[in-house]
Design an enzyme around this catalytic site. Structure first.
Site, PDB file in Angstrom:
ATOM      1  N   CYS A 202      25.295   3.594  43.737  1.00 18.34           N
ATOM      2  CA  CYS A 202      24.340   4.674  43.487  1.00 18.34           C
ATOM      3  C   CYS A 202      23.265   4.585  44.560  1.00 18.34           C
ATOM      4  CB  CYS A 202      23.736   4.495  42.099  1.00 18.34           C
ATOM      5  SG  CYS A 202      22.429   5.682  41.711  1.00 18.34           S
ATOM      6  N   ASN A 203      23.177   5.602  45.397  1.00 19.75           N
ATOM      7  CA  ASN A 203      22.166   5.588  46.463  1.00 19.75           C
ATOM      8  C   ASN A 203      20.761   5.587  45.874  1.00 19.75           C
ATOM      9  OD1 ASN A 203      23.629   6.519  49.297  1.00 19.75           O
ATOM     10  ND2 ASN A 203      24.706   7.204  47.489  1.00 19.75           N
ATOM     11  N   THR A 204      20.578   6.378  44.807  1.00 24.19           N
ATOM     12  CA  THR A 204      19.250   6.537  44.207  1.00 24.19           C
ATOM     13  C   THR A 204      18.728   5.193  43.690  1.00 24.19           C
ATOM     14  OG1 THR A 204      19.989   8.738  43.569  1.00 24.19           O
ATOM     15  CG2 THR A 204      17.973   7.964  42.564  1.00 24.19           C
TER      16      THR A 204
ATOM     17  N   CYS B 265      25.006  10.629  48.190  1.00 19.96           N
ATOM     18  CA  CYS B 265      25.038  10.429  46.740  1.00 19.96           C
ATOM     19  C   CYS B 265      26.508  10.231  46.406  1.00 19.96           C
ATOM     20  CB  CYS B 265      24.488  11.660  46.025  1.00 19.96           C
ATOM     21  SG  CYS B 265      24.786  11.644  44.240  1.00 19.96           S
ATOM     22  N   THR B 266      26.797   9.229  45.586  1.00 21.43           N
ATOM     23  CA  THR B 266      28.208   8.894  45.372  1.00 21.43           C
ATOM     24  C   THR B 266      28.948   9.940  44.531  1.00 21.43           C
ATOM     25  OG1 THR B 266      27.519   7.472  43.517  1.00 21.43           O
ATOM     26  CG2 THR B 266      27.894   6.415  45.654  1.00 21.43           C
ATOM     27  N   HIS B 267      28.211  10.851  43.908  1.00 16.69           N
ATOM     28  CA  HIS B 267      28.889  11.950  43.206  1.00 16.69           C
ATOM     29  C   HIS B 267      29.539  12.937  44.185  1.00 16.69           C
ATOM     30  CE1 HIS B 267      26.652  10.642  39.669  1.00 16.69           C
ATOM     31  NE2 HIS B 267      27.305  11.523  38.936  1.00 16.69           N
TER      32      HIS B 267
ATOM     33  N   ASP C 270      26.792   2.653  38.385  1.00 23.90           N
ATOM     34  CA  ASP C 270      26.125   3.907  38.790  1.00 23.90           C
ATOM     35  C   ASP C 270      25.424   4.488  37.552  1.00 23.90           C
ATOM     36  OD1 ASP C 270      25.371   6.196  40.277  1.00 23.90           O
ATOM     37  OD2 ASP C 270      27.226   7.253  39.826  1.00 23.90           O
ATOM     38  N   SER C 271      24.691   5.574  37.777  1.00 27.20           N
ATOM     39  CA  SER C 271      24.065   6.276  36.651  1.00 27.20           C
ATOM     40  C   SER C 271      25.105   7.111  35.894  1.00 27.20           C
ATOM     41  CB  SER C 271      22.981   7.213  37.185  1.00 27.20           C
ATOM     42  OG  SER C 271      23.564   8.101  38.133  1.00 27.20           O
TER      43      SER C 271
ATOM     44  N   GLU D  77      29.096  16.286  37.202  1.00 23.53           N
ATOM     45  CA  GLU D  77      29.446  15.686  35.897  1.00 23.53           C
ATOM     46  C   GLU D  77      29.971  16.761  34.937  1.00 23.53           C
ATOM     47  OE1 GLU D  77      28.229  12.362  34.332  1.00 23.53           O
ATOM     48  OE2 GLU D  77      27.931  11.527  36.339  1.00 23.53           O
TER      49      GLU D  77
ATOM     50  N   TYR E  95      19.543   9.395  37.526  1.00 25.22           N
ATOM     51  CA  TYR E  95      18.503   8.472  37.985  1.00 25.22           C
ATOM     52  C   TYR E  95      17.497   9.173  38.901  1.00 25.22           C
ATOM     53  CZ  TYR E  95      20.106   3.956  36.124  1.00 25.22           C
ATOM     54  OH  TYR E  95      20.404   2.888  35.314  1.00 25.22           O
ATOM     55  N   GLY E  96      17.947  10.262  39.553  1.00 29.67           N
ATOM     56  CA  GLY E  96      17.034  11.000  40.425  1.00 29.67           C
ATOM     57  C   GLY E  96      15.855  11.599  39.669  1.00 29.67           C
TER      58      GLY E  96
HETATM   59  N1  DGL Z   1      25.543   8.685  42.127  1.00 22.84           N
HETATM   60  C1  DGL Z   1      24.098   8.601  42.177  1.00 22.84           C
HETATM   61  C2  DGL Z   1      23.648   8.441  43.626  1.00 22.84           C
HETATM   62  O1  DGL Z   1      24.440   8.038  44.473  1.00 22.84           O
HETATM   63  C3  DGL Z   1      23.539   9.730  41.381  1.00 22.84           C
HETATM   64  C4  DGL Z   1      22.084   9.821  41.310  1.00 22.84           C
HETATM   65  C5  DGL Z   1      21.449  10.283  40.044  1.00 22.84           C
HETATM   66  O2  DGL Z   1      21.830   9.823  38.964  1.00 22.84           O
HETATM   67  O3  DGL Z   1      20.497  11.047  40.155  1.00 22.84           O
HETATM   68  O4  DGL Z   1      22.516   8.639  43.994  1.00 22.84           O
END
Ligand code: DGL
Length: 281
Positions: A74-76, A184-186, A10-11, A152, A42-43
């Site tokens: 990470c969905n993004t 989003c996995t967060h 993930d990011s 975070e 990553y967004g």
């Molecule tokens: N956990 C990432 C997701 O599922 C976070 C995205 C990001 O870093 O912007 O999209």
């Protein structure tokens, strides 16, 4: 195959929500976690940077720690990087994308909320998911620009601004959604808070358990024995947690709270100069 190893990417720390589901379902696998915290979130990155960074880091991790499955948690990233990743490696790659299909099967009033990053809600991948699986539903999308940073920040003891979050969620109340997709996995990491702010929502859907089932299926196809995957390994649940930026403050306690303590937590991984991105290339 003895003690299969899974790479979860993930990011930031969001993919740990997926790692926790994999650990819960499959205590017999070894987990490696990799976060591109140097480029988080990553967004806020271009698609080209997300694709280049994900490919370079996953390739580097696979050569240092050969794995049986890669999970892009990470969905993004998943909404843009999966085809290129799959052509880069023979290791099976699982992506995490918003759980629109299960949400459509749960929603009674056909009104669904999608909470994701601003990048994810704009992706053509998402439009395709909605057209394929939820064309009879109205989808209220919230692409929150700050929520991943707030999640975070909690690690370092920062207070998540609850009132601002509650205001941002108002479109879901106005639309009367009965189901919310955590895209989003967060966000599963703050699910109790989201439930408190939106008590009228009946179904909360994320991808963690489905991803764990998919990992299990892939490992069994590759010859792993189902009972061995369920038998807890001795020692800590994770072999390593690797961060491309500085090691996040409070990471050890956070991992322990998710039952994901790691043998090693490394910051600034890999050694300087190991990975080039589209920005620096
Ligand atoms: N956990 C990432 C997701 O599922 C976070 C995205 C990001 O870093 O912007 O999209």
């Amino acid at each position: 195959m003895s003690q299969p190893r899974i790479l979860v990417f993930d990011s930031g720390i969001g993919g740990l929500s997926i790692a926790a589901c994999i650990r819960q379902a499959l205590p017999g696998v070894r987990l490696m976690y990799l976060a591109d915290s140097a480029r988080f979130p990553y967004g806020a990155q271009t698609e080209a940077v997300v694709i280049e960074r994900s490919k370079a880091l996953i390739a580097e991790a696979l050569s240092a720690f050969p794995c049986d499955v890669v999970v892009v948690a990470c969905n993004t990233a998943s909404t843009v990087v999966l085809p290129e990743l799959r052509s880069m490696t023979d290791t099976p790659v699982i992506g995490v994308v918003p759980a629109i299909k299960p949400a459509a099967s749960l929603s009674r009033n056909r009104r669904i909320g999608l909470l994701a990053t601003p990048a994810t809600i704009k992706r053509p991948y998402l439009t395709d998911l909605v057209e394929s699986f939820a064309s009879d539903c109205s989808i209220e999308r919230i692409g929150h620009p700050e929520l991943v940073r707030w999640v975070e920040g909690q690690l370092a003891g920062e207070q998540l601004p609850e009132q601002a979050l509650s205001r941002a969620l108002q479109p879901f109340r106005d639309a009367g959604v009965d189901t919310v997709v955590l895209g989003c996995t967060h966000y599963p990491l703050i699910k109790p808070l989201l439930q408190k702010l939106l008590p009228e929502v009946i179904h909360w859907v994320d991808s963690g358990e489905a991803i764990a089932r998919r990992v299990e299926w892939l490992l069994e196809q590759a010859g792993a024995e189902g009972s061995a995957l369920k038998r807890p390994l001795p020692g800590r649940p994770m072999e390593g947690a690797l961060f491309t930026g500085a090691l996040p403050e409070g990471v050890d306690g956070f991992l322990a709270s998710l039952n994901l303590s790691a043998d090693q937590c490394l910051g600034h991984w890999p050694a300087k100069g190991g990975v080039r991105s589209a920005e620096s290339a």
